[in-house]
Design a protein around this motif. Structure first.
Motif, PDB file in Angstrom:
ATOM      1  N   ASP A 257       0.813  -1.216   0.000  1.00 14.69           N
ATOM      2  CA  ASP A 257       0.000   0.000   0.000  1.00 14.69           C
ATOM      3  C   ASP A 257       0.846   1.266   0.000  1.00 14.69           C
ATOM      4  OD1 ASP A 257      -2.185  -1.624  -0.013  1.00 14.69           O
ATOM      5  OD2 ASP A 257      -2.770  -1.263   2.074  1.00 14.69           O
ATOM      6  N   SER A 259       3.928   1.535  -1.124  1.00 16.99           N
ATOM      7  CA  SER A 259       4.585   1.619  -2.432  1.00 16.99           C
ATOM      8  C   SER A 259       3.637   2.208  -3.465  1.00 16.99           C
ATOM      9  CB  SER A 259       5.056   0.233  -2.880  1.00 16.99           C
ATOM     10  OG  SER A 259       6.038  -0.281  -2.004  1.00 16.99           O
ATOM     11  N   ALA A 260       2.372   1.795  -3.430  1.00 25.96           N
ATOM     12  CA  ALA A 260       1.386   2.325  -4.368  1.00 25.96           C
ATOM     13  C   ALA A 260       1.152   3.815  -4.132  1.00 25.96           C
ATOM     14  CB  ALA A 260       0.075   1.560  -4.231  1.00 25.96           C
ATOM     15  N   GLU A 261       1.104   4.237  -2.869  1.00 26.17           N
ATOM     16  CA  GLU A 261       0.894   5.651  -2.560  1.00 26.17           C
ATOM     17  C   GLU A 261       2.079   6.500  -3.014  1.00 26.17           C
ATOM     18  OE1 GLU A 261      -1.688   7.334  -1.224  1.00 26.17           O
ATOM     19  OE2 GLU A 261      -2.902   5.507  -1.232  1.00 26.17           O
ATOM     20  N   GLY A 263       4.093   5.741  -5.454  1.00 19.67           N
ATOM     21  CA  GLY A 263       4.116   5.726  -6.909  1.00 19.67           C
ATOM     22  C   GLY A 263       3.191   6.739  -7.544  1.00 19.67           C
ATOM     23  N   LYS A 264       2.104   7.080  -6.877  1.00 27.49           N
ATOM     24  CA  LYS A 264       1.138   8.015  -7.471  1.00 27.49           C
ATOM     25  C   LYS A 264       1.158   9.402  -6.817  1.00 27.49           C
ATOM     26  CE  LYS A 264      -2.720   6.375  -4.574  1.00 27.49           C
ATOM     27  NZ  LYS A 264      -3.992   5.617  -4.586  1.00 27.49           N
ATOM     28  N   ARG A 265       2.049   9.613  -5.854  1.00 27.98           N
ATOM     29  CA  ARG A 265       2.100  10.897  -5.150  1.00 27.98           C
ATOM     30  C   ARG A 265       2.663  11.983  -6.064  1.00 27.98           C
ATOM     31  NH1 ARG A 265       1.816  13.010  -0.053  1.00 27.98           N
ATOM     32  NH2 ARG A 265       3.349  14.570   0.573  1.00 27.98           N
ATOM     33  N   THR A 266       2.005  13.134  -6.106  1.00 23.67           N
ATOM     34  CA  THR A 266       2.441  14.255  -6.960  1.00 23.67           C
ATOM     35  C   THR A 266       3.076  15.389  -6.174  1.00 23.67           C
ATOM     36  OG1 THR A 266       0.223  15.244  -6.846  1.00 23.67           O
ATOM     37  CG2 THR A 266       0.675  13.734  -8.690  1.00 23.67           C
ATOM     38  N   SER A 276      10.096  14.328  -8.199  1.00 17.18           N
ATOM     39  CA  SER A 276       8.911  13.537  -7.870  1.00 17.18           C
ATOM     40  C   SER A 276       9.239  12.611  -6.700  1.00 17.18           C
ATOM     41  CB  SER A 276       8.437  12.715  -9.067  1.00 17.18           C
ATOM     42  OG  SER A 276       9.349  11.690  -9.371  1.00 17.18           O
ATOM     43  N   ARG A 278       8.453   9.530  -6.274  1.00 20.95           N
ATOM     44  CA  ARG A 278       8.838   8.198  -6.722  1.00 20.95           C
ATOM     45  C   ARG A 278      10.291   8.122  -7.155  1.00 20.95           C
ATOM     46  NH1 ARG A 278       4.954   6.169 -10.531  1.00 20.95           N
ATOM     47  NH2 ARG A 278       6.466   4.522 -10.984  1.00 20.95           N
ATOM     48  N   LYS A 365      -7.583   6.432   3.941  1.00 17.78           N
ATOM     49  CA  LYS A 365      -6.613   5.449   3.433  1.00 17.78           C
ATOM     50  C   LYS A 365      -6.469   4.243   4.359  1.00 17.78           C
ATOM     51  CE  LYS A 365      -3.600   8.563   0.737  1.00 17.78           C
ATOM     52  NZ  LYS A 365      -4.324   9.821   0.852  1.00 17.78           N
TER      53      LYS A 365
END
Length: 412
Positions: A257, A259-261, A263-266, A276, A278, A365
């Motif tokens: 979870d 890692s997914a957050e 990966g999409k964090r801006t 970025s 990531r 979350k």
């Protein structure tokens, strides 16, 4: 060769793990889809456990010749880790069931053993009800099994009845009124004499069905009253291994979870290291370290599962000393793995919050559930006592205890 030894191959045959796991992974994926919502709403996973029942998950340790999968203990615990990654509550809810299955596997080959194997294959699940609170003292058991006319009945109250809300049977620890012997009573849940509540108030593992069970003249068939002295000897190691599967699965889920957050964090910090999140090397380091911590915990758990499998096999030999040494190893290795997994998984599920800003604490979350669940599972069977037991073995050769209880301190 004894009858037990002749029966041994059918009890220990392992199928290919990839084949076994492929059978259940689609169900695990469906279970994972609703895990956050269930956590947020404290919704009990009746439907999800029904999926597992219908798929024969409760019979994976049952011999192939009896309709089960014939899985080894390392295979069982690897499956339980995968299930715990989907929802650690469900793995813990099945803890009593798989322990009761293990006890039936260790029982003498008999008609009653085949009856239970048939029930497991048909989907029956077994919860547990052992712990008493309040006035009960260490070593005492208030719950009683007694004769009432032509039938046997159970009276008493149990707490932390993990998984019993989802089960067809309850593995209940009690004392016989007539002989004073401690017994296991396997009781059907669907009867007027059994009342169950979802009153577990822990901050983690909240949907394990670990509430109060009250027994008021609950009927139990005489053939389902089992002498506790015959209980399989590596049972405490087995129960601990289920909790380790819960811990490792919680760690794997947290790694997934977070890692997914990432990966999409801006959003990034002005004093970060990359354009970025990531790509930020410090963030990636946190993820990498957590991965290693979880990996080590899983490796230790599966190594300890091999020791439990050896104890299972040793039970079917004619060598009492070989069995005794195997049981010692199973207990010690499960404790050693506990020491590792508790420390490493708790560290990983906490440190992973360093990868996100304050948004990582959003209740939407539910990322905190991984630490809460791990902390709660870690609080069972206190690790500080296990560390002492391990040390006492190394220094003094003191054999570890195989059965222990909790209760009020006796005076004097």
């Amino acid at each position: 060769m004894t009858a037990q030894a002749q029966h041994l191959p059918s009890l220990t045959t392992s199928i290919d793990y990839a084949t076994l796991a492929t059978r259940f992974r689609p169900i695990f994926a469906r279970i994972a889809e609703g895990a956050v919502a269930r956590e947020r709403e404290r919704a009990l996973p009746y439907e999800q456990i029904q999926w597992l029942k219908e798929a024969g998950f409760g019979a994976v340790r049952v011999p192939v010749e009896h309709g089960g999968a014939g899985a080894s203990l390392p295979q069982l615990f690897q499956l339980l880790i995968e299930l715990a990654e989907a929802d650690s509550n469900i793995t813990q809810a099945l803890r009593g069931h798989f322990a009761f299955v293990e006890d039936r596997l260790n029982a003498q080959v008999s008609g009653s053993q085949a009856v239970w194997f048939k029930r497991f294959v048909e989907g029956d699940l077994v919860g547990c009800a052992w712990t008493e609170v309040g006035a009960v003292k260490i070593g005492d058991v208030i719950t009683r099994v007694s004769r009432q006319g032509e039938q046997w009945v159970v009276n008493g109250t149990k707490y932390y009845s993990t998984g019993s809300l989802y089960s067809d049977w309850i593995d209940l620890f009690a004392r016989r009124d007539d002989t004073g012997a401690d017994v296991i009573a396997a009781i059907r849940t669907q009867q007027p004499g059994v009342r169950q509540s979802d009153d577990w108030d822990g901050f983690g593992q909240r949907t394990t069905g670990s509430g109060t069970s009250v027994f008021e003249n609950a009927r139990v068939e005489e053939e389902n009253i089992i002498d506790f002295a015959t209980r399989f000897k590596y049972q405490t190691a087995f129960y601990q291994l289920v909790l380790l599967a819960v811990l490792v699965g919680s760690g794997r889920a947290a790694l997934r979870d977070f890692s997914a957050e990432v990966g999409k964090r801006t959003r990034v910090f002005s004093h970060g290291n990359a354009p970025s999140t990531r790509q930020d090397p410090q963030i990636l380091q946190v993820i990498g370290k957590a991965s290693g911590l979880v990996y080590a915990s899983e490796a230790a758990t599966l190594r300890a599962a091999q020791a439990a499998q050896a104890a299972y096999l040793a039970h079917f030999t004619d060598d009492a000393e070989t069995e005794r040494q195997a049981n010692i190893a199973a207990e010690l290795e499960s404790a050693q793995a506990q020491v590792v997994a508790v420390e490493l998984v708790l560290r990983a599920t906490s440190d992973l919050f360093n990868t996100l800003g304050a948004s990582g604490t959003s209740t939407a979350k539910q990322l905190d559930r991984h630490w809460r669940n791990a902390r709660t599972a870690s609080s069972h069977n206190p690790v500080i006592y296990k560390e002492r037991i391990i040390g006492d073995w190394h220094v003094n050769g003191t054999e570890p205890p195989y059965v222990w209880q909790i209760g009020g301190a006796k005076q004097g």
